[in-house]
Design a protein around this motif. Sequence first.
Motif, short mmCIF file in Angstrom:
data_model
loop_
_atom_site.label_atom_id
_atom_site.label_comp_id
_atom_site.label_asym_id
_atom_site.label_seq_id
_atom_site.Cartn_x
_atom_site.Cartn_y
_atom_site.Cartn_z
N VAL A 64 -8.36 -5.41 -27.05
CA VAL A 64 -8.69 -4.06 -27.49
C VAL A 64 -10.19 -4.02 -27.76
O VAL A 64 -10.68 -4.78 -28.61
CB VAL A 64 -7.92 -3.68 -28.78
N PRO A 65 -10.91 -3.16 -27.05
CA PRO A 65 -12.36 -3.07 -27.31
C PRO A 65 -12.62 -2.62 -28.76
O PRO A 65 -11.82 -1.87 -29.34
CB PRO A 65 -12.84 -1.98 -26.33
N ALA A 66 -13.72 -3.09 -29.32
CA ALA A 66 -14.05 -2.77 -30.71
C ALA A 66 -14.12 -1.26 -30.95
O ALA A 66 -13.67 -0.77 -31.99
CB ALA A 66 -15.38 -3.42 -31.09
N SER A 67 -14.64 -0.52 -29.99
CA SER A 67 -14.75 0.93 -30.16
C SER A 67 -13.38 1.59 -30.25
O SER A 67 -13.16 2.50 -31.07
CB SER A 67 -15.55 1.55 -29.01
N GLN A 68 -12.44 1.12 -29.46
CA GLN A 68 -11.09 1.67 -29.50
C GLN A 68 -10.39 1.29 -30.81
O GLN A 68 -9.71 2.10 -31.43
CB GLN A 68 -10.28 1.17 -28.30
N TYR A 69 -10.58 0.05 -31.23
CA TYR A 69 -10.00 -0.40 -32.50
C TYR A 69 -10.53 0.47 -33.64
O TYR A 69 -9.77 0.95 -34.48
CB TYR A 69 -10.33 -1.87 -32.75
N ALA A 70 -11.85 0.65 -33.68
CA ALA A 70 -12.45 1.43 -34.76
C ALA A 70 -11.94 2.87 -34.77
O ALA A 70 -11.64 3.42 -35.83
CB ALA A 70 -13.98 1.42 -34.63
N ALA A 71 -11.82 3.48 -33.60
CA ALA A 71 -11.33 4.85 -33.52
C ALA A 71 -9.92 4.96 -34.08
O ALA A 71 -9.62 5.86 -34.88
CB ALA A 71 -11.37 5.34 -32.07
N HIS A 72 -9.04 4.04 -33.71
CA HIS A 72 -7.67 4.08 -34.22
C HIS A 72 -7.62 3.74 -35.71
O HIS A 72 -6.86 4.34 -36.46
CB HIS A 72 -6.78 3.12 -33.42
N PHE A 73 -8.43 2.79 -36.13
CA PHE A 73 -8.45 2.40 -37.53
C PHE A 73 -8.83 3.59 -38.41
O PHE A 73 -8.15 3.91 -39.38
CB PHE A 73 -9.44 1.25 -37.75
N PHE A 74 -9.91 4.28 -38.05
CA PHE A 74 -10.36 5.39 -38.88
C PHE A 74 -9.41 6.59 -38.79
O PHE A 74 -9.26 7.33 -39.76
CB PHE A 74 -11.80 5.77 -38.54
N LEU A 76 -6.15 6.22 -38.60
CA LEU A 76 -5.07 5.82 -39.51
C LEU A 76 -5.50 5.97 -40.98
O LEU A 76 -4.69 6.38 -41.82
CB LEU A 76 -4.61 4.40 -39.22
N VAL A 77 -6.74 5.64 -41.28
CA VAL A 77 -7.24 5.81 -42.65
C VAL A 77 -7.22 7.29 -43.02
O VAL A 77 -6.77 7.66 -44.11
CB VAL A 77 -8.66 5.21 -42.80
N ALA A 78 -7.66 8.15 -42.11
CA ALA A 78 -7.65 9.59 -42.38
C ALA A 78 -6.22 10.09 -42.56
O ALA A 78 -5.95 10.92 -43.45
CB ALA A 78 -8.34 10.34 -41.23
N LEU A 79 -5.31 9.60 -41.76
CA LEU A 79 -3.90 9.98 -41.88
C LEU A 79 -3.33 9.53 -43.24
O LEU A 79 -2.61 10.28 -43.90
CB LEU A 79 -3.10 9.37 -40.74
N ALA A 80 -3.69 8.33 -43.66
CA ALA A 80 -3.22 7.84 -44.95
C ALA A 80 -3.79 8.66 -46.10
O ALA A 80 -3.08 8.99 -47.05
CB ALA A 80 -3.60 6.36 -45.12
N HIS A 81 -5.06 9.02 -46.00
CA HIS A 81 -5.67 9.88 -47.01
C HIS A 81 -4.95 11.21 -47.08
O HIS A 81 -4.64 11.71 -48.16
CB HIS A 81 -7.15 10.11 -46.70
N SER A 82 -4.69 11.78 -45.92
CA SER A 82 -4.01 13.08 -45.85
C SER A 82 -2.60 12.99 -46.44
O SER A 82 -2.18 13.86 -47.20
CB SER A 82 -3.96 13.55 -44.40
N ALA A 83 -1.88 11.94 -46.08
CA ALA A 83 -0.51 11.77 -46.60
C ALA A 83 -0.53 11.59 -48.11
O ALA A 83 0.30 12.16 -48.81
CB ALA A 83 0.16 10.57 -45.92
N ALA A 84 -1.49 10.83 -48.62
CA ALA A 84 -1.59 10.63 -50.06
C ALA A 84 -1.94 11.94 -50.76
O ALA A 84 -1.39 12.26 -51.82
CB ALA A 84 -2.64 9.57 -50.38
N HIS A 85 -2.81 12.71 -50.15
CA HIS A 85 -3.21 14.01 -50.72
C HIS A 85 -2.02 14.97 -50.76
O HIS A 85 -1.77 15.62 -51.77
CB HIS A 85 -4.37 14.60 -49.92
N HIS A 86 -1.28 15.05 -49.66
CA HIS A 86 -0.15 15.96 -49.58
C HIS A 86 1.00 15.52 -50.48
O HIS A 86 1.80 16.33 -50.91
CB HIS A 86 0.33 16.12 -48.15
N ALA A 87 1.09 14.24 -50.75
CA ALA A 87 2.15 13.73 -51.62
C ALA A 87 1.77 13.87 -53.10
O ALA A 87 2.56 13.57 -53.97
CB ALA A 87 2.44 12.27 -51.29
N GLY A 88 0.54 14.31 -53.33
CA GLY A 88 0.09 14.49 -54.70
C GLY A 88 -0.25 13.18 -55.39
O GLY A 88 -0.19 13.07 -56.60
N ALA A 89 -0.62 12.19 -54.59
CA ALA A 89 -0.95 10.88 -55.15
C ALA A 89 -2.23 10.98 -55.97
O ALA A 89 -3.12 11.76 -55.67
CB ALA A 89 -1.14 9.86 -54.04
N THR A 90 -2.27 10.20 -57.01
CA THR A 90 -3.46 10.17 -57.84
C THR A 90 -4.18 8.87 -57.61
O THR A 90 -3.61 7.88 -57.14
CB THR A 90 -3.08 10.27 -59.33
#
Length: 95
Positions: A64-74, A76-90
Amino acid sequence: PDTWRRLVACAILEAEKVLIDGDVWNEDLCEALPLAHPQLALAAADLSALEVAFCGALGWRLHVPASQYAAHFFSLVALAHSAAHHAGATGAFQV
């Protein structure tokens, strides 16, 4: 019910083989898998067959090229942030 676990175990095996680029033995993983989850008990021959099917499904493209890895990693991080926000996580989300 355990199909996804075996798929993840196979993905970890391949990642380890690519990362270490050395002697990684399926037999060693077969000994460790049941410790993680009892349904992951596999014979070495079964894991080898799963590995061939997994790599074949990927077209044997395991790098997996580094650029592709970084794109997917970030993504997933954005998705996790969004899920935590929508779940009302503190608290702050940490990577």
